[in-house]
Design an enzyme around this catalytic site. Structure first.
Site, PDB file in Angstrom:
ATOM      1  N   GLU A 122      27.949  37.718  39.936  1.00 16.13           N
ATOM      2  CA  GLU A 122      29.068  38.338  39.217  1.00 16.13           C
ATOM      3  C   GLU A 122      28.646  39.685  38.638  1.00 16.13           C
ATOM      4  OE1 GLU A 122      32.229  37.558  39.834  1.00 16.13           O
ATOM      5  OE2 GLU A 122      31.990  35.551  39.001  1.00 16.13           O
ATOM      6  N   THR A 148      27.809  42.204  40.262  1.00 17.53           N
ATOM      7  CA  THR A 148      26.711  42.756  41.067  1.00 17.53           C
ATOM      8  C   THR A 148      27.245  43.692  42.143  1.00 17.53           C
ATOM      9  OG1 THR A 148      26.910  40.744  42.368  1.00 17.53           O
ATOM     10  CG2 THR A 148      25.107  40.823  40.772  1.00 17.53           C
ATOM     11  N   GLY A 166      45.926  36.990  37.173  1.00 14.30           N
ATOM     12  CA  GLY A 166      45.117  37.162  35.956  1.00 14.30           C
ATOM     13  C   GLY A 166      44.212  35.993  35.651  1.00 14.30           C
ATOM     14  N   LEU A 196      41.044  34.761  40.132  1.00 13.62           N
ATOM     15  CA  LEU A 196      40.992  34.320  41.536  1.00 13.62           C
ATOM     16  C   LEU A 196      41.421  35.439  42.477  1.00 13.62           C
ATOM     17  CD1 LEU A 196      42.419  30.736  41.026  1.00 13.62           C
ATOM     18  CD2 LEU A 196      40.080  31.340  41.656  1.00 13.62           C
ATOM     19  N   SER A 197      41.462  36.627  41.927  1.00 20.54           N
ATOM     20  CA  SER A 197      41.719  37.817  42.722  1.00 20.54           C
ATOM     21  C   SER A 197      43.056  37.865  43.438  1.00 20.54           C
ATOM     22  CB  SER A 197      40.591  38.006  43.733  1.00 20.54           C
ATOM     23  OG  SER A 197      40.557  39.354  44.031  1.00 20.54           O
ATOM     24  N   SER A 233      44.897  40.262  42.923  1.00 22.57           N
ATOM     25  CA  SER A 233      45.049  41.693  43.233  1.00 22.57           C
ATOM     26  C   SER A 233      44.566  42.005  44.649  1.00 22.57           C
ATOM     27  CB  SER A 233      44.229  42.564  42.282  1.00 22.57           C
ATOM     28  OG  SER A 233      44.434  42.214  40.970  1.00 22.57           O
ATOM     29  N   ASP A 272      36.055  41.281  46.052  1.00 25.09           N
ATOM     30  CA  ASP A 272      37.273  40.501  46.301  1.00 25.09           C
ATOM     31  C   ASP A 272      37.865  40.820  47.664  1.00 25.09           C
ATOM     32  OD1 ASP A 272      36.730  39.956  43.675  1.00 25.09           O
ATOM     33  OD2 ASP A 272      38.232  41.337  42.901  1.00 25.09           O
TER      34      ASP A 272
HETATM   35  C1  GLA Z   1      36.373  41.572  39.645  1.00 23.79           C
HETATM   36  C2  GLA Z   1      36.250  42.792  40.538  1.00 23.79           C
HETATM   37  C3  GLA Z   1      35.096  42.634  41.512  1.00 23.79           C
HETATM   38  C4  GLA Z   1      33.815  42.210  40.826  1.00 23.79           C
HETATM   39  C5  GLA Z   1      34.077  41.057  39.860  1.00 23.79           C
HETATM   40  C6  GLA Z   1      32.878  40.739  39.007  1.00 23.79           C
HETATM   41  O1  GLA Z   1      36.760  40.459  40.385  1.00 23.79           O
HETATM   42  O2  GLA Z   1      37.440  43.003  41.230  1.00 23.79           O
HETATM   43  O3  GLA Z   1      34.924  43.838  42.229  1.00 23.79           O
HETATM   44  O4  GLA Z   1      33.211  43.292  40.192  1.00 23.79           O
HETATM   45  O5  GLA Z   1      35.159  41.322  38.987  1.00 23.79           O
HETATM   46  O6  GLA Z   1      31.877  40.177  39.783  1.00 23.79           O
END
Ligand code: GLA
Length: 345
Positions: A18, A20, A104, A107-108, A110, A155
């Site tokens: 995370e 990274t 939000g 779980l991405s 976006s 993501d």
């Molecule tokens: C979000 C960002 C990613 C990543 C994570 C943290 O999900 O969209 O690019 O930086 O946070 O690991």
């Protein structure tokens, strides 16, 4: 040229690794089965007519001059703008957007939205899909330049490269993506929502990113991938902690790959706990609501649990042992299984 196209892009969970990605480090995410679907139907007049079904809102703009907007509309306009900038010849289209990833919650949603929009717009315009790493970069520019969140590539790569029953070891320096079988047997990975919503653009995410850049500047290196623990400790706080987290997290990613290869779930759990401690104490992105969610997971018998995603709220990922009933103890927990990546039909 298709007059109709459907694109689906999944959200992702991140097993470990995370904060990274924007430090040229390592991560081990997997695509999940929930995602965003965009149905595109060609329009003759060069307009994009978008409908976000879940929020009941619309947007309309000329495909060759999208202009700026906020919220979900920034993603649609950014997709058109970045594809245009990359040389794609886009047609007007009606876009119907639906999603199953909670927004939000870490779980991405976006990235799922960006990837599904871009794939649907390309397909309905009869444009070939570029290399998926290039596509991931294009999607991240939507987020960076149109939405205002300086997120990395984690993501988007997870959504585009996801593979059934596998996690993906991503090296963000070489951009090499290697599937790692995620065979959990009777163990399970669950996500627990802390209940605290956040948006990347509005959280401390950009601040953390700036702190990492400042740490590199002071150490005279291009990225934290080139930094040792001794170098990290020579920095003043909070920069020392930020760098320490990134270095130790990279090590934990490869330790997790090794643990998975020998099916050592106890070690995997220990690594999740260690990642959480580092994100809480050195990277300082946890919140009281997240801490409570982690405690609930541990009380329910989790072998390990950690905050997942950008932080400052969102969700927790936990590894549960094969004991029927654990899920019931952990109210609101949702099991996640690794699934295939984005596709067009
Ligand atoms: C979000 C960002 C990613 C990543 C994570 C943290 O999900 O969209 O690019 O930086 O946070 O690991």
């Amino acid at each position: 040229m298709l007059s109709h196209a459907v694109a689906f892009a999944p959200g992702r969970a991140n097993l470990i690794g995370e904060h990274t990605d924007y430090n040229q480090g390592l991560a081990l995410p997997f695509a999940i089965s929930e995602g965003v679907t965009v149905q595109a139907s060609a329009l003759a007049d060069g307009r994009i007519e978008a409908l976000a079904v879940d929020v009941g809102e619309r947007d309309s703009f000329l495909v060759d001059s999208p202009g700026r907007a906020r919220g979900w509309r920034a993603f649609v306009r950014g997709a058109a703008g970045e594809l245009d900038r990359a040389g794609a010849r886009l047609r007007g289209a009606e876009l119907e957007i639906t999603g199953t990833v909670p927004r939000g919650a870490g779980l991405s949603s976006s990235a799922a939205l960006e990837v599904a929009l871009v794939l649907a717009m390309l397909a309905v315009s009869g444009e070939a899909e570029p290399d998926r790493i290039e596509l991931a970069k294009l999607c991240s520019r939507i987020e960076n330049e149109w939405v205002g969140a300086q997120t990395g590539l984690l993501d988007q790569i997870a959504s585009l490269y996801g593979q059934d029953r596998c996690a993906l070891r991503i090296d963000f320096r070489s951009l090499e993506v290697r599937p790692v079988p995620l065979e959990l047997g009777d163990f399970s990975l669950v996500t627990v929502d802390s209940g605290e919503k956040r948006t990347h653009a509005g959280s401390g995410y950009n601040e953390r990113r700036a702190e990492c850049a400042e740490a590199c500047r002071r150490l005279g290196v291009p990225s934290l991938r080139d930094v040792t623990l001794a170098m990290a400790d020579s920095l003043p706080p909070p920069l020392s902690g930020r760098a320490r987290h990134v270095i130790t997290e990279d090590e934990r990613v490869d330790a997790a790959v090794a643990a998975l290869e020998r099916s050592d779930m106890v070690e995997l759990g220990r690594l999740l706990d260690a990642s959480h401690a580092s994100l809480r104490d050195d990277y300082e992105i946890s919140t009281p609501a997240v801490e409570e969610a982690v405690r609930r997971c541990k009380r329910a018998g989790a072998l390990g649990a950690r905050i997942m995603g950008g932080g400052f709220g969102g969700s927790v990922i936990a590894l549960l042992p094969p004991d029927a009933g654990r899920l019931e103890v952990l109210e609101g927990a949702v099991e996640m299984r690794p699934a295939d990546g984005a596709r067009v039909s």
